[in-house]
Design an enzyme around this catalytic site. Sequence first.
Site, PDB file in Angstrom:
ATOM      1  CD  GLU A 119      29.856 -19.013  14.642  1.00  0.00           C
ATOM      2  OE1 GLU A 119      29.633 -20.210  14.891  1.00  0.00           O
ATOM      3  OE2 GLU A 119      28.997 -18.229  14.179  1.00  0.00           O
ATOM      4  CD  GLU A 266      28.941 -16.143   9.592  1.00  0.00           C
ATOM      5  OE1 GLU A 266      28.001 -16.863  10.020  1.00  0.00           O
ATOM      6  OE2 GLU A 266      30.091 -16.577   9.398  1.00  0.00           O
TER       7      GLU A 266
END
Length: 493
Positions: A119, A266
Amino acid sequence: MMLERRIAGLLLLLVGMFTNGLGAFVGVNIGTDVSDIPAGTEIVAILIAHQITHVRLYDADAHMLRALSNSGIEVVVGITNEEVLGIGESPSVAAAWVNKNVAPYLPSTNITAIAVGSEVLTQIPHASPVLVSAMNYIHKALVATNLNFQVKVSTPQSMDVIPKAFPPSTATFDPSWNSTVFQILQFLKNTNSYYMLNAYPYYGYTKGDGIFPIDYALFQPLPSVKQIVDPNTLSHYNSMFDAMVDATYYSIEALNFTGISVVVTESGWPSLGGSNEPDANVENAQTYTNNLIRRVLNDSGPPSKPTFPINTYIYELFNEDKRPGPVSEKNWGVLFTNGSTVYPLTWGTSTPTGNSSGLFCVAQTDADPDKLQDGLNWACGQGQADCTPIQQGHGCFLPNTLVNHASYAYNDYYQRMQSVGGTCDFDGTAKTTTVDPSYGSCKFASSNSSTTGALTPISATAPSSPVGGWSSNLKVSQLQYLIPAAFLPLLLF
């Protein structure tokens, strides 16, 4: 005897590989902020025991990579966010990283991808100018070592880079990131890699201020009046997870790219939260995770890409008790470090959603506890349900919760009595579902399965004011289904 054990362990591994290799797979993330984290060999034994064939590491830990050698497990290794800047500024640093953390372990350790950061755009935006350079340098290092065809390179991004994800058909990446995202997508297209997405319906729901019902976040059936529909395409979304994946596909297409698949690196749900995190609980975590597994193994895609399976890595293997932040941040694990499950888990053994064998009657998770207890008492008493399996020491006792016990009792009553007018209501505390609630050795009968002959009913319909004397001693236990100690050495050959 030793040869037999080796063969048995190998057969177990091959069965897991074969089962999961035919279509979509469910993997798991392995975080390491754990006080009592097992040794690498023990973790691999746990993975094999649960037939987990895909893992993602957040770094390139040498002990784990050696332990995974000859296991057949497919591995995504991670470049940490702290390493991205250095690699993105220097091809030689990138080459050194590959030569140290990837090349020495292949082919015995089955490394299939490198995740460059995690991220980066939203977590360390100052590194975003060199993110694509880092990906390119790593890929060139793989080319130089002739590993580029086996090992893909990508970078996981959160849903935060798509500011308005619903309706999915109008979703686009945040314009402030367009230049970088365009370069990422161009890299993925050129190298035949895939987009890594971190998708969390838990956050989508808890931060949504009640816009969407919790059942939508948990893959639970929605009544017809609450169906979630994209007004532009009229596509129906049965889960927030599917909508998030579809929003990502539409965002990719908005930048004129096609043919790039999305892999969810995820997704999960916390099993425990603080006083201000009521939705982080074991019941929701169990519901989400098991339904997610069923959904992924269904081998289909979201509405806009029905033939694109959604390979997914569950976040995460163990609770990371050393992580900072709220209580929920420390409780995403599906297993305890001794190999037992935090909640019953149907990893790779359940029938995928959409292919259910029938209709089930389960307790509403938000039902009034007193009404649930009354319903449970009635089902096990006057309703003549067989409640032996939910008593201590039997296969459906764990998780030792009122909702779980009521679900089993309600369903047993419903399957026995529906042919003579039995209903699934229980004073509004029950509902029907096509999602099989079975787990482990606890099997729920369905309307299409052969059940014990219908008993002569005392009352054909479930009560509006239940009565009865059956009670359940409810002390919630977290330790369940321990892997037999004798089993682990067999897997460590």
